[in-house]
Design an enzyme around this catalytic site. Structure first.
Site, PDB file in Angstrom:
ATOM      1  N   GLY A   1       0.762  -1.241   0.000  1.00  0.00           N
ATOM      2  CA  GLY A   1       0.000   0.000   0.000  1.00  0.00           C
ATOM      3  C   GLY A   1       0.792   1.291   0.000  1.00  0.00           C
ATOM      4  O   GLY A   1       0.327   2.305  -0.513  1.00  0.00           O
TER       5      GLY A   1
ATOM      6  N   GLU B   1       4.026   4.059   6.247  1.00  0.00           N
ATOM      7  CA  GLU B   1       2.802   3.267   6.074  1.00  0.00           C
ATOM      8  C   GLU B   1       1.784   4.054   5.250  1.00  0.00           C
ATOM      9  O   GLU B   1       1.776   5.285   5.281  1.00  0.00           O
ATOM     10  CB  GLU B   1       2.173   2.973   7.447  1.00  0.00           C
ATOM     11  CG  GLU B   1       2.385   1.563   7.958  1.00  0.00           C
ATOM     12  CD  GLU B   1       1.589   0.488   7.222  1.00  0.00           C
ATOM     13  OE1 GLU B   1       1.287   0.634   6.031  1.00  0.00           O
ATOM     14  OE2 GLU B   1       1.287  -0.527   7.866  1.00  0.00           O
ATOM     15  N   ASP B   2       0.914   3.340   4.551  1.00  0.00           N
ATOM     16  CA  ASP B   2      -0.171   4.002   3.837  1.00  0.00           C
ATOM     17  C   ASP B   2      -1.272   4.398   4.823  1.00  0.00           C
ATOM     18  O   ASP B   2      -1.787   5.504   4.784  1.00  0.00           O
ATOM     19  CB  ASP B   2      -0.733   3.104   2.720  1.00  0.00           C
ATOM     20  CG  ASP B   2      -1.088   1.693   3.203  1.00  0.00           C
ATOM     21  OD1 ASP B   2      -0.749   1.332   4.351  1.00  0.00           O
ATOM     22  OD2 ASP B   2      -1.711   0.954   2.422  1.00  0.00           O
TER      23      ASP B   2
ATOM     24  N   ASP C   1      -4.899   1.553  10.770  1.00  0.00           N
ATOM     25  CA  ASP C   1      -6.314   1.291  11.037  1.00  0.00           C
ATOM     26  C   ASP C   1      -6.432   0.871  12.506  1.00  0.00           C
ATOM     27  O   ASP C   1      -6.472   1.727  13.393  1.00  0.00           O
ATOM     28  CB  ASP C   1      -6.751   0.200  10.051  1.00  0.00           C
ATOM     29  CG  ASP C   1      -8.212  -0.181  10.134  1.00  0.00           C
ATOM     30  OD1 ASP C   1      -8.926   0.366  10.986  1.00  0.00           O
ATOM     31  OD2 ASP C   1      -8.665  -1.034   9.351  1.00  0.00           O
TER      32      ASP C   1
ATOM     33  N   LYS D   1      -6.853   6.129  10.792  1.00  0.00           N
ATOM     34  CA  LYS D   1      -8.245   6.012  11.242  1.00  0.00           C
ATOM     35  C   LYS D   1      -8.191   5.990  12.764  1.00  0.00           C
ATOM     36  O   LYS D   1      -8.228   4.919  13.380  1.00  0.00           O
ATOM     37  CB  LYS D   1      -8.861   4.708  10.728  1.00  0.00           C
ATOM     38  CG  LYS D   1      -9.136   4.678   9.234  1.00  0.00           C
ATOM     39  CD  LYS D   1      -9.788   3.346   8.863  1.00  0.00           C
ATOM     40  CE  LYS D   1     -10.008   3.230   7.384  1.00  0.00           C
ATOM     41  NZ  LYS D   1     -10.421   1.862   6.998  1.00  0.00           N
TER      42      LYS D   1
ATOM     43  N   PHE E   1     -13.893   2.497   4.832  1.00  0.00           N
ATOM     44  CA  PHE E   1     -12.911   1.904   3.935  1.00  0.00           C
ATOM     45  C   PHE E   1     -12.568   2.857   2.788  1.00  0.00           C
ATOM     46  O   PHE E   1     -13.460   3.473   2.197  1.00  0.00           O
ATOM     47  CB  PHE E   1     -13.445   0.579   3.371  1.00  0.00           C
ATOM     48  CG  PHE E   1     -12.370  -0.283   2.817  1.00  0.00           C
ATOM     49  CD1 PHE E   1     -11.579  -1.054   3.652  1.00  0.00           C
ATOM     50  CD2 PHE E   1     -12.125  -0.315   1.452  1.00  0.00           C
ATOM     51  CE1 PHE E   1     -10.557  -1.846   3.145  1.00  0.00           C
ATOM     52  CE2 PHE E   1     -11.110  -1.101   0.928  1.00  0.00           C
ATOM     53  CZ  PHE E   1     -10.322  -1.863   1.772  1.00  0.00           C
TER      54      PHE E   1
ATOM     55  N   ASP F   1      -5.779  -0.594  -1.725  1.00  0.00           N
ATOM     56  CA  ASP F   1      -6.606  -1.461  -2.567  1.00  0.00           C
ATOM     57  C   ASP F   1      -7.827  -2.006  -1.840  1.00  0.00           C
ATOM     58  O   ASP F   1      -7.896  -2.009  -0.611  1.00  0.00           O
ATOM     59  CB  ASP F   1      -5.794  -2.666  -3.055  1.00  0.00           C
ATOM     60  CG  ASP F   1      -5.570  -3.694  -1.942  1.00  0.00           C
ATOM     61  OD1 ASP F   1      -5.126  -3.290  -0.847  1.00  0.00           O
ATOM     62  OD2 ASP F   1      -5.886  -4.876  -2.148  1.00  0.00           O
TER      63      ASP F   1
ATOM     64  N   ARG G   1      -5.604   0.510  -6.579  1.00  0.00           N
ATOM     65  CA  ARG G   1      -4.360   1.159  -6.142  1.00  0.00           C
ATOM     66  C   ARG G   1      -3.911   2.282  -7.073  1.00  0.00           C
ATOM     67  O   ARG G   1      -3.145   3.143  -6.679  1.00  0.00           O
ATOM     68  CB  ARG G   1      -3.209   0.143  -6.108  1.00  0.00           C
ATOM     69  CG  ARG G   1      -3.376  -0.960  -5.095  1.00  0.00           C
ATOM     70  CD  ARG G   1      -2.060  -1.711  -4.959  1.00  0.00           C
ATOM     71  NE  ARG G   1      -2.208  -3.000  -4.301  1.00  0.00           N
ATOM     72  CZ  ARG G   1      -2.242  -3.185  -2.990  1.00  0.00           C
ATOM     73  NH1 ARG G   1      -2.161  -2.160  -2.180  1.00  0.00           N
ATOM     74  NH2 ARG G   1      -2.370  -4.399  -2.486  1.00  0.00           N
TER      75      ARG G   1
HETATM   76  P1  IMP Z   1      -4.028  -2.271  10.903  1.00  0.00           P
HETATM   77  O1  IMP Z   1      -3.095  -3.369  11.308  1.00  0.00           O
HETATM   78  O2  IMP Z   1      -5.434  -2.556  11.310  1.00  0.00           O
HETATM   79  O3  IMP Z   1      -3.575  -0.896  11.356  1.00  0.00           O
HETATM   80  O4  IMP Z   1      -4.103  -2.276   9.316  1.00  0.00           O
HETATM   81  C1  IMP Z   1      -3.093  -1.794   8.547  1.00  0.00           C
HETATM   82  C2  IMP Z   1      -3.217  -2.273   7.126  1.00  0.00           C
HETATM   83  O5  IMP Z   1      -4.564  -2.593   6.774  1.00  0.00           O
HETATM   84  C3  IMP Z   1      -2.801  -1.177   6.165  1.00  0.00           C
HETATM   85  O6  IMP Z   1      -1.427  -1.205   5.899  1.00  0.00           O
HETATM   86  C4  IMP Z   1      -3.633  -1.492   4.937  1.00  0.00           C
HETATM   87  O7  IMP Z   1      -2.961  -2.387   4.113  1.00  0.00           O
HETATM   88  C5  IMP Z   1      -4.877  -2.153   5.477  1.00  0.00           C
HETATM   89  N1  IMP Z   1      -6.038  -1.221   5.538  1.00  0.00           N
HETATM   90  C6  IMP Z   1      -6.618  -0.727   6.645  1.00  0.00           C
HETATM   91  N2  IMP Z   1      -7.650   0.090   6.343  1.00  0.00           N
HETATM   92  C7  IMP Z   1      -7.729   0.103   4.995  1.00  0.00           C
HETATM   93  C8  IMP Z   1      -8.599   0.786   4.068  1.00  0.00           C
HETATM   94  O8  IMP Z   1      -9.518   1.569   4.413  1.00  0.00           O
HETATM   95  N3  IMP Z   1      -8.350   0.570   2.749  1.00  0.00           N
HETATM   96  C9  IMP Z   1      -7.358  -0.266   2.311  1.00  0.00           C
HETATM   97  N4  IMP Z   1      -6.529  -0.908   3.142  1.00  0.00           N
HETATM   98  C10 IMP Z   1      -6.705  -0.728   4.473  1.00  0.00           C
END
Ligand code: IMP
Length: 177
Positions: A48, A102-103, A106, A134, A155, A162, A168
């Site tokens: 991402g 990081e992109d 979440d 987020k 989302f 993606d 993407r």
């Molecule tokens: P976390 O471990 O829950 O913080 O998730 C991190 C990863 O989840 C990111 O690097 C993304 O690849 C993916 N992700 C979380 N939210 C989204 C979203 O809204 N769109 C796309 N990918 C997401």
């Protein structure tokens, strides 16, 4: 175009290209100021973050290194949360100023689980740069040092992010309708 379709879902424009680029320039200016005279190693997390890392790097005027690594996969619209492994980290982090790229953060689980592995290598410092956060969804404690946009818990796709492998390529970021 304001509404796009990715697989079975419709997405509406949320952040236009100019706004994303402007904010990345500001983040780069902060990093240029904070790391003046140092040589940080940027560790960008695939897939991402490839667009964000590429644009952020172009706006840097300090000496800096960059590598890309891959962590766990993210299936569908819900974070799997299971960080399996990291591939591609060849650099020795000992004594280095590391910036994770990081992109999106979440739940925070991915980075929360992965950071101890990096800290184990005893870098001199470690900071996190994420384009999107987020904050309402974040459950795992993390200090985010450079944040592009704090976004609602919905989302998003585009600009490297993606939905099941697609979306993407958009220069903008779109939010699920
Ligand atoms: P976390 O471990 O829950 O913080 O998730 C991190 C990863 O989840 C990111 O690097 C993304 O690849 C993916 N992700 C979380 N939210 C989204 C979203 O809204 N769109 C796309 N990918 C997401």
């Amino acid at each position: 175009m304001a509404i796009i379709k990715v697989h079975d879902k419709s997405f509406d424009i949320y952040l236009p290209e100019e706004k994303i680029q402007q904010r990345i320039k500001e983040l780069a200016a902060d990093i240029n100021r904070d790391y003046k005279g140092r040589r940080p190693l940027f560790i960008a997390i695939l897939n991402g973050s490839f667009m964000f890392a590429s644009d952020l790097f172009k706006y840097l005027d300090i000496e800096a290194e960059l590598c890309f690594i891959k962590l766990a996969s993210y299936k569908g619209m819900k974070s799997s949360g299971n960080v399996v492994t990291s591939i591609g980290l060849e650099d020795d982090l000992f004594g280095k100023d590391v910036i994770i790229v990081e992109d999106i953060v979440d739940t925070g689980k991915t980075l929360h689980n992965f950071l101890p592995k990096l800290i184990h290598q005893q870098p001199k410092s470690m900071k996190i740069a994420t384009l999107l956060h987020k904050s309402e969804a974040t459950e795992f404690p993390l200090t985010l040092d450079y944040v592009g946009f704090d976004i609602p818990n919905k989302f998003v796709v585009g600009y490297g992010l993606d939905y099941d492998g697609l979306g993407r390529n958009w220069k903008e970021i779109y939010q699920v309708v």
